[in-house]
Design a protein around this motif. Structure first.
Motif, short mmCIF file in Angstrom:
data_model
loop_
_atom_site.label_atom_id
_atom_site.label_comp_id
_atom_site.label_asym_id
_atom_site.label_seq_id
_atom_site.Cartn_x
_atom_site.Cartn_y
_atom_site.Cartn_z
N ARG B 54 0.82 -1.21 0.00
CA ARG B 54 0.00 0.00 0.00
C ARG B 54 0.86 1.26 0.00
O ARG B 54 1.94 1.29 0.58
CB ARG B 54 -0.90 0.03 1.24
CG ARG B 54 -2.10 -0.89 1.16
CD ARG B 54 -2.91 -0.75 2.44
NE ARG B 54 -4.05 -1.65 2.47
CZ ARG B 54 -5.25 -1.33 1.98
NH1 ARG B 54 -5.45 -0.14 1.45
NH2 ARG B 54 -6.24 -2.20 2.04
N ARG B 55 0.31 2.31 -0.61
CA ARG B 55 1.05 3.56 -0.76
C ARG B 55 1.51 4.13 0.58
O ARG B 55 2.57 4.71 0.70
CB ARG B 55 0.16 4.58 -1.47
CG ARG B 55 0.86 5.88 -1.78
CD ARG B 55 -0.12 6.92 -2.29
NE ARG B 55 -0.76 6.48 -3.52
CZ ARG B 55 -2.06 6.61 -3.76
NH1 ARG B 55 -2.84 7.15 -2.85
NH2 ARG B 55 -2.57 6.21 -4.89
N PHE B 56 0.69 3.96 1.61
CA PHE B 56 1.00 4.58 2.89
C PHE B 56 1.64 3.61 3.88
O PHE B 56 1.64 3.84 5.07
CB PHE B 56 -0.25 5.25 3.46
CG PHE B 56 -0.68 6.42 2.64
CD1 PHE B 56 0.00 7.62 2.76
CD2 PHE B 56 -1.69 6.31 1.71
CE1 PHE B 56 -0.36 8.71 1.98
CE2 PHE B 56 -2.05 7.40 0.93
CZ PHE B 56 -1.39 8.60 1.06
N VAL B 57 2.16 2.52 3.36
CA VAL B 57 2.88 1.56 4.20
C VAL B 57 4.33 1.52 3.74
O VAL B 57 4.61 1.38 2.55
CB VAL B 57 2.27 0.14 4.06
CG1 VAL B 57 3.10 -0.86 4.85
CG2 VAL B 57 0.82 0.13 4.52
N ASN B 58 5.24 1.66 4.69
CA ASN B 58 6.65 1.45 4.39
C ASN B 58 7.10 0.19 5.13
O ASN B 58 6.76 0.01 6.30
CB ASN B 58 7.52 2.62 4.84
CG ASN B 58 7.33 3.84 3.95
OD1 ASN B 58 6.83 3.74 2.83
ND2 ASN B 58 7.72 5.00 4.45
N PRO B 86 3.99 3.16 9.28
CA PRO B 86 3.14 4.02 8.47
C PRO B 86 4.00 5.06 7.75
O PRO B 86 4.95 5.59 8.33
CB PRO B 86 2.22 4.71 9.48
CG PRO B 86 2.30 3.85 10.71
CD PRO B 86 3.64 3.21 10.70
N ALA B 87 3.69 5.36 6.50
CA ALA B 87 4.51 6.28 5.70
C ALA B 87 4.22 7.72 6.08
O ALA B 87 3.71 8.48 5.30
CB ALA B 87 4.25 6.06 4.23
#
Lengths: 419, 92
Positions: B54-58, B86-87
């Motif tokens: 997901r875009r907001f997961v690092n 979380p990003a």
């Protein structure tokens, strides 16, 4: 009196209570403050705003705080300067500098976001505030925490300018430097925030903190006589300020305080840390992280989570973005200083250098009203330009020596009347 | 092939409140599948409907962002250290 009704996930729309939360539990999207704009529209007017002290709280109805704030009494409302000499040199008549080099008390735009975050930290009852920072944020958090009487821990990457370390520690903050880059610091801090329950202004208070950046946009509109400019150029690091300035303009229009078309909003990054510009130029939403390598340390963020929203705001506004090399950044810092007497940090040099590129490309037109956002002060980053200025001439304390030097410097001309 | 996985607050309701769990596998994809079997619901929080992160997961493998490595195919070995974060975009 508060006009906030909830927090809401920007991605999936789920609602959350007004608490120190920043990430949606469902999709990890960022949370955003929701306001009751109907009540704000009824409460706020040009007259009311103009009757208030010249600080960022003159827009308090549009900021996420509950009580009468006493943090940041002199923060915000920085000059919007008509840059006539710079404008004449580069060919833009109505060129304005929004000058946060003189923000109070720590000389960067961070005094805005931190005033809001620390006010909110007090309202939530935190006793320790903290942040991950490459410098400007650190000094702002340390200073505002001191005035608020809160304990303060600052985390920064190894290798930032020494002035920024001293500039935090002097306020009594405990500074911890991390062997790694800014993204490493951020990662560690979000783990610390989880474990220790501290108020990290740019992590668990992030939805509140970022709202403070809107005041940069509110002020531009007010200082142009409640009008919006044609183009605004804004530096991009983590991606906070640009989308929030776009939001500020939209809010002012929605509640009827400004009319007319929306400005083009342009993003500026340093070539050594330009993930957002690369994505913009490629026409994609996917931002590939980079390992930053630039003198513009205050905007050296290789993995900007809000970069996605920067792309959205830039595209929606009809703006564009460019990047500047370290050499172009230094040249622009010198140009701004020599024409307008404003000494910007490298982020400001980046923004001006990118403005020149956009003008050359025709993305900004000479007849437009253009605002260049200068978000930090060059006195904090002397290292970046110390080798780029003329070195001093050393002479004996003898008039003959100065006469000879002056003759050499002025190309052989002798002072009229001199022997 | 046991690795240590650090879990952020928003995911801890899947791990009985634990901030750290173990998982096994030879690639990040296998680790995530193993996490899902031990803590059902976690995979959907980490991956989008196309199966990408997901875009907001690092996700960090031994401190390195897996987007710099081989994404979900990044090789994982015994004793590795994985952080899910979380990003958040920071300040400066």
């Amino acid at each position: 009196m508060s006009y906030i009704t909830a927090l809401k996930c920007r991605e999936c729309g789920q609602d959350y209570p007004v608490e120190p939360l920043h990430v949606c539990e469902t999709c990890f999207g960022p949370l955003e403050v929701v306001y009751d704009y109907g009540r704000i529209r009824a409460a706020l007017s040009h007259k009311l705003i103009e009757s208030r002290p010249r600080n960022l709280w003159r827009y308090r109805e549009l900021l996420p705080v509950d009580h009468e704030p006493d943090i940041g009494p002199c923060s915000g409302f920085t000059p919007l300067l008509h840059a006539r000499r710079l404008g004449a040199e580069i060919g833009i008549k109505r060129l304005y500098i929004k000058d946060d080099t003189v923000n109070h008390p720590t000389l960067s735009y961070k005094d805005r976001v931190v005033s809001v975050a620390i006010t909110r930290a007090q309202e939530f009852g935190f006793s320790t505030v903290s942040c991950a920072s490459t410098g400007n944020l650190a000094t702002a958090v340390a200073a505002h925490a001191a005035r608020a009487g809160l304990k303060c821990y600052i985390f920064m990457p190894e290798g930032v300018e020494s002035g920024k370390i001293v500039g935090s520690a002097i306020y009594g903050a405990r500074v911890i430097t991390i062997r790694g880059n800014y993204d490493d610091v951020n990662r560690l801090c979000s783990e610390i925030a989880d474990k220790y329950g501290w108020a990290f202004v740019n992590i668990n208070l992030r939805p509140y903190y970022t709202e403070g950046a809107k005041t940069f946009g509110f002020e531009i509109a007010e200082q142009l006589g409640w009008k919006l400019p044609d183009s605004v150029v804004i530096p991009t690091a983590g991606g906070t300020i640009l989308p929030k300035v776009a939001k500020a303009f939209k809010e002012l229009k929605d509640i009827g305080l400004v009319k007319g078309g929306a400005p083009k909003i342009h993003s500026a990054q340093a070539a050594g840390s330009a993930p957002v510009i690369h994505a913009l130029h490629k026409g994609t939403d996917l931002i590939s992280p980079v390992k930053p390598n630039t003198i513009a340390k205050s905007i050296a963020i290789g993995n900007p989570a809000d970069g996605f929203y920067v792309l959205g705001a830039v595209r929606e506004s009809g703006g564009w973005g460019e990047m500047a090399t370290d050499e172009e950044i230094v040249d622009a810092i010198k140009l701004l200083a020599r024409t307008e007497g404003i000494f910007a940090e490298p982020a400001g040099g980046t923004t001006l250098a990118v403005t020149l590129k956009l003008l050359a490309q025709g993305r900004i037109k000479p007849e437009e009203t253009v605002v260049v956002s200068i978000t930090g002060n060059g006195y904090k980053t002397l290292e970046a330009v110390s080798n780029a200025v003329e070195q001093p001439f050393v002479i004996e304390a003898r008039l003959d020596d100065f006469d000879a030097l002056f003759e050499r410097l002025s190309g052989g001309k002798r002072l009229a009347g001199a022997a | 092939m046991a690795v240590r996985v650090r879990v952020p607050t928003p995911l801890r309701r899947f791990t009985a409140g634990n901030g750290e769990v173990t998982a096994s596998g030879t690639s990040l994809k296998e680790i995530i599948n193993d996490l899902e079997s031990r803590h059902p619901g976690m995979r959907d929080r980490l991956l989008d409907d196309k199966g990408e992160i997901r875009r907001f997961v690092n996700i960090y493998l031994n401190g390195d962002d897996v987007r710099f490595l081989d994404q979900l195919n990044s090789a994982v070995k015994d004793g590795d250290d994985i952080s899910i974060v979380p990003a958040i975009a920071g300040g400066r």
